[in-house]
Design a protein around this motif. Sequence first.
Motif, PDB file in Angstrom:
ATOM      1  N   ARG A   1      81.924 153.560 -11.288  1.00  0.00           N
ATOM      2  CA  ARG A   1      80.867 154.127 -12.122  1.00  0.00           C
ATOM      3  C   ARG A   1      79.819 154.723 -11.183  1.00  0.00           C
ATOM      4  NH1 ARG A   1      78.383 153.500 -17.282  1.00  0.00           N
ATOM      5  NH2 ARG A   1      76.885 155.238 -17.352  1.00  0.00           N
ATOM      6  N   TYR A   2      79.393 155.966 -11.493  1.00  0.00           N
ATOM      7  CA  TYR A   2      78.484 156.691 -10.616  1.00  0.00           C
ATOM      8  C   TYR A   2      77.143 156.924 -11.304  1.00  0.00           C
ATOM      9  CZ  TYR A   2      83.191 157.783  -9.050  1.00  0.00           C
ATOM     10  OH  TYR A   2      84.506 157.693  -8.682  1.00  0.00           O
ATOM     11  N   GLU A   3      76.122 157.090 -10.472  1.00  0.00           N
ATOM     12  CA  GLU A   3      74.792 157.486 -10.935  1.00  0.00           C
ATOM     13  C   GLU A   3      74.251 156.537 -12.001  1.00  0.00           C
ATOM     14  OE1 GLU A   3      75.798 161.442 -12.212  1.00  0.00           O
ATOM     15  OE2 GLU A   3      75.175 162.315 -10.310  1.00  0.00           O
ATOM     16  N   LEU A   4      74.340 155.244 -11.730  1.00  0.00           N
ATOM     17  CA  LEU A   4      73.791 154.283 -12.677  1.00  0.00           C
ATOM     18  C   LEU A   4      72.276 154.403 -12.750  1.00  0.00           C
ATOM     19  CD1 LEU A   4      76.650 152.931 -11.871  1.00  0.00           C
ATOM     20  CD2 LEU A   4      75.604 150.873 -12.811  1.00  0.00           C
ATOM     21  N   SER A   5      71.670 154.667 -11.589  1.00  0.00           N
ATOM     22  CA  SER A   5      70.231 154.871 -11.536  1.00  0.00           C
ATOM     23  C   SER A   5      69.916 155.601 -10.241  1.00  0.00           C
ATOM     24  CB  SER A   5      69.485 153.527 -11.583  1.00  0.00           C
ATOM     25  OG  SER A   5      69.664 152.813 -10.368  1.00  0.00           O
ATOM     26  N   GLU A   6      68.661 155.905 -10.055  1.00  0.00           N
ATOM     27  CA  GLU A   6      68.231 156.575  -8.832  1.00  0.00           C
ATOM     28  C   GLU A   6      68.542 155.738  -7.600  1.00  0.00           C
ATOM     29  OE1 GLU A   6      64.057 158.147  -6.770  1.00  0.00           O
ATOM     30  OE2 GLU A   6      64.078 157.357  -8.828  1.00  0.00           O
ATOM     31  N   PHE A   7      68.544 154.413  -7.769  1.00  0.00           N
ATOM     32  CA  PHE A   7      68.716 153.518  -6.631  1.00  0.00           C
ATOM     33  C   PHE A   7      70.122 152.922  -6.536  1.00  0.00           C
ATOM     34  CE2 PHE A   7      64.289 153.263  -8.067  1.00  0.00           C
ATOM     35  CZ  PHE A   7      63.643 153.762  -6.938  1.00  0.00           C
ATOM     36  N   CYS A   8      70.975 153.190  -7.507  1.00  0.00           N
ATOM     37  CA  CYS A   8      72.341 152.645  -7.496  1.00  0.00           C
ATOM     38  C   CYS A   8      73.328 153.775  -7.787  1.00  0.00           C
ATOM     39  CB  CYS A   8      72.477 151.527  -8.527  1.00  0.00           C
ATOM     40  SG  CYS A   8      74.103 150.725  -8.512  1.00  0.00           S
ATOM     41  N   PRO A   9      73.770 154.484  -6.757  1.00  0.00           N
ATOM     42  CA  PRO A   9      74.655 155.631  -6.977  1.00  0.00           C
ATOM     43  C   PRO A   9      76.084 155.258  -7.344  1.00  0.00           C
ATOM     44  CG  PRO A   9      74.266 155.321  -4.642  1.00  0.00           C
ATOM     45  CD  PRO A   9      73.356 154.360  -5.350  1.00  0.00           C
ATOM     46  N   GLU A  10      76.529 154.007  -7.064  1.00  0.00           N
ATOM     47  CA  GLU A  10      77.929 153.696  -7.359  1.00  0.00           C
ATOM     48  C   GLU A  10      78.160 152.197  -7.443  1.00  0.00           C
ATOM     49  OE1 GLU A  10      81.116 155.826  -5.217  1.00  0.00           O
ATOM     50  OE2 GLU A  10      82.008 153.880  -4.818  1.00  0.00           O
ATOM     51  N   ILE A  11      79.014 151.791  -8.392  1.00  0.00           N
ATOM     52  CA  ILE A  11      79.603 150.465  -8.379  1.00  0.00           C
ATOM     53  C   ILE A  11      81.123 150.641  -8.440  1.00  0.00           C
ATOM     54  CG2 ILE A  11      77.640 149.308  -9.458  1.00  0.00           C
ATOM     55  CD1 ILE A  11      79.338 149.215 -12.046  1.00  0.00           C
ATOM     56  N   LYS A  12      81.828 149.685  -7.865  1.00  0.00           N
ATOM     57  CA  LYS A  12      83.293 149.757  -7.804  1.00  0.00           C
ATOM     58  C   LYS A  12      83.851 148.361  -8.012  1.00  0.00           C
ATOM     59  CE  LYS A  12      87.059 150.751  -4.571  1.00  0.00           C
ATOM     60  NZ  LYS A  12      87.408 151.072  -3.169  1.00  0.00           N
ATOM     61  N   ILE A  13      84.902 148.251  -8.822  1.00  0.00           N
ATOM     62  CA  ILE A  13      85.558 146.966  -9.066  1.00  0.00           C
ATOM     63  C   ILE A  13      87.055 147.133  -8.836  1.00  0.00           C
ATOM     64  CG2 ILE A  13      86.027 145.150 -10.742  1.00  0.00           C
ATOM     65  CD1 ILE A  13      83.459 145.962 -12.182  1.00  0.00           C
ATOM     66  N   ASP A  14      87.614 146.322  -7.947  1.00  0.00           N
ATOM     67  CA  ASP A  14      89.052 146.299  -7.673  1.00  0.00           C
ATOM     68  C   ASP A  14      89.629 144.968  -8.137  1.00  0.00           C
ATOM     69  OD1 ASP A  14      89.898 148.746  -6.274  1.00  0.00           O
ATOM     70  OD2 ASP A  14      88.453 148.121  -4.749  1.00  0.00           O
ATOM     71  N   ALA A  15      90.815 145.029  -8.736  1.00  0.00           N
ATOM     72  CA  ALA A  15      91.560 143.824  -9.082  1.00  0.00           C
ATOM     73  C   ALA A  15      93.029 144.080  -8.784  1.00  0.00           C
ATOM     74  CB  ALA A  15      91.361 143.452 -10.543  1.00  0.00           C
ATOM     75  N   ALA A  16      93.723 143.079  -8.242  1.00  0.00           N
ATOM     76  CA  ALA A  16      95.120 143.296  -7.841  1.00  0.00           C
ATOM     77  C   ALA A  16      95.901 141.994  -7.914  1.00  0.00           C
ATOM     78  CB  ALA A  16      95.187 143.870  -6.427  1.00  0.00           C
ATOM     79  N   PHE A  17      97.214 142.149  -8.062  1.00  0.00           N
ATOM     80  CA  PHE A  17      98.153 141.024  -8.012  1.00  0.00           C
ATOM     81  C   PHE A  17      99.352 141.439  -7.177  1.00  0.00           C
ATOM     82  CE2 PHE A  17     102.134 139.155  -9.581  1.00  0.00           C
ATOM     83  CZ  PHE A  17     101.898 137.821  -9.286  1.00  0.00           C
ATOM     84  N   GLN A  18      99.848 140.501  -6.341  1.00  0.00           N
ATOM     85  CA  GLN A  18     101.033 140.747  -5.519  1.00  0.00           C
ATOM     86  C   GLN A  18     102.007 139.582  -5.646  1.00  0.00           C
ATOM     87  OE1 GLN A  18     100.185 142.269  -1.358  1.00  0.00           O
ATOM     88  NE2 GLN A  18      98.099 141.809  -2.022  1.00  0.00           N
ATOM     89  N   ARG A  19     103.296 139.897  -5.580  1.00  0.00           N
ATOM     90  CA  ARG A  19     104.332 138.877  -5.474  1.00  0.00           C
ATOM     91  C   ARG A  19     105.282 139.295  -4.372  1.00  0.00           C
ATOM     92  NH1 ARG A  19     106.434 134.440  -7.690  1.00  0.00           N
ATOM     93  NH2 ARG A  19     108.681 134.124  -7.730  1.00  0.00           N
ATOM     94  N   HIS A  20     105.522 138.369  -3.444  1.00  0.00           N
ATOM     95  CA  HIS A  20     106.386 138.629  -2.296  1.00  0.00           C
ATOM     96  C   HIS A  20     107.472 137.553  -2.261  1.00  0.00           C
ATOM     97  CE1 HIS A  20     106.540 139.975   2.211  1.00  0.00           C
ATOM     98  NE2 HIS A  20     107.694 140.078   1.600  1.00  0.00           N
TER      99      HIS A  20
END
Length: 723
Positions: free
Chosen positions: A325-344
Amino acid sequence: MSCALVMSLLVLGLAVAGGGIGWTAEYQAAAGWNLREEPLACPPRPPALAQSEAPVIGGDRREKAEAEAAAPEKNGTFQLDAVVVTATRTETPVFDTSLPVNVIQRRQIERELPISMSDILKREAGLDASTTGPNIVRPMIRGLFDDRVLVLVDGIRLSEQRGGGDHRLSIDPDQIQRIEVVRGPGSVLYGSDALGGVINIITRKAKLESRAGGRAQFSLAGGVNSANGGLENTTALQAGYDRVNLFFNSVYRNTGNINTPSGKLFHSFYRGYTLSGGGNINWPQSDLTLSAWGTAANIGVPNRTATDSHFDGEVHVMTQGTYRRYELSEFCPEIKIDAAFQRHQRHMVILNPTPPMVHLEVFLNLNTWNFQPQATFTWGKRHRVITGLQFFREDAVSNRDRWGNTPGGWLPQPLPGVIPAAERTGMGLYLQDEINLTEKFSLTPGVRFDWIRSAAGEEPGHPVKANIQDDTAVSASLGALYRLTPHLHLAANVGRAFRAPTLLERYFFGPHQTTVDLGNPNLKPEYSFNLDLGLKANYPKFQGAVSLFRNEISDYILKRRTGLFDSTSGLEIDQWENVARALLYGLEAQGEYDLGAGLALFASLCYVRGKNETASTDLPDMPAFRANYGCRYRKVVQPDCELWTEVAGLTAARQGKVAPLERPSGGYTVLTWSAGVTFRKKLRLNVMVANLTDKSYHDHLSRITWINEQPGRNVRLNLNWSF
């Protein structure tokens, strides 16, 4: 000679391509800054990059992605103006970060036609690989490998749990869009395991674009190589409609045993496939990306005595989602959330023909979950703050099947798994600030706290008993960048990093190569203190970098002989222990000079020395001094036809500084010729002849010691058609 070539390139570039001693006026004019009217923007950008490479958000990000896709690719392989995310977790040009960074682009991978990841890494300054044949690859940075180098896939740590064994790096070169490597400890941003550095493998995905109507592009590719009778087939599909974009990729690879000038390297085959795909949807101020990939293969593992040694049906799958998400406010240009699952899923098969004849199968399953939210803040127009949380959980379970050949036939001989049911949970909180102090000087301080818990249950017959261990650590770093001129930057870094023992180091019991390894639940974390100093030159005709480093590691974990022997296999038992204070130091240099008329010279070198200061001996598995060098020619014959050719050499010195019981190795030089043609950006043909002189040689970092294991003369051919 190779060292002289690199240093000559650096000096020549500074002298010929230089200019611009008057820093202030030139830099301010080029960047369009007026310090009397407003504060400096943060972070500063080199003048040539101030507009094109600044971080972008929202719709600007899509426009930048589309422009990059349409722009012609650059000739050079060493590009300081390349934008990376791994160094600071935000988009930053390599030239404008204090950290030493390698960037390996897709076009470079296509030119080199690699058999495995080691072919890609060995041409880069500061990088190498410990191998057991072409399929078993352990990436190395500055003399450190296995769980001292953190391997990421699209920013998520790869759940390999290598622990010193012969395990495959579960990424196919045809999956890769680019590779970003940060040399030097990266624990502040990435946590445990990043003592040597961080390798972020960024896979091919759907393009991030938004255009009315539908669009699609399909490509087919095939390749062969003569050293192992290898055959590969790949397909790729890019498609989209309005704001939705999709991607699919498949790779099939079938190779036989490697032919070397010294004979055939048995159990070096590979037969398997990789599937990947996903898509994204984007809105004016946000986007969501979903992706998945999986690989399944039979993988040979060279073994001197076994009649069969391979991973049977090894499977590694990963799914990932990323929301921005970009441009939330003048002081917060970006947030990022990653989620992942692996099976080996690993399934090792060994058939030993020597009495008593034994058939052994080892099963090891790993599941890993990751969750990583991150936010970017700007403060006072001079600060860019990155903060986030990283959570992971991994569990492991194993069992072994063993049959002995007796007069009554094959009879089962039950054994415990190589590891009891075990799990590891970790959480890290980090904060980093990129501070623009003046027009010339920037600082990047960072701090992180990590908590990691390892736990194992009880298993009958397994020597490691139920156990719970908690590890906590505080990591910190400080980077400094001083702009001597708009084209010459001086960088320095100091940092403290840590590595928590893995599940295998704490709880493993089973065969690894020529020993039986025993875990140690009471292992302490390793801590390192690192210093490095670098100089980066970025001129229109020349780009180069030189780095000096020193990395001291306390409570260094090594396997030590116990003097005991395993009653099942007869092999000596080694146990992981904190046995040493290790010191690694060295030099790296890399550069490329554009001669004009399509000609370019390139070279790199690296030297690292590793010492066990506790025992006053050399560390094992240290790479020899190595240099790469060559000349490339590129010409646009017609507006829709491009040709290129390259001659390159790799020289490795003799490695005589070895640990006790380790064998020294001789030096060698191998030459490679490659060429290619692209027609209308639709049809591409690449050809390479590696090891032109059919030289028989041994790489010091190879665990194969009974034969000169490197391939002989190898003709590789690849044809790609897009429509």
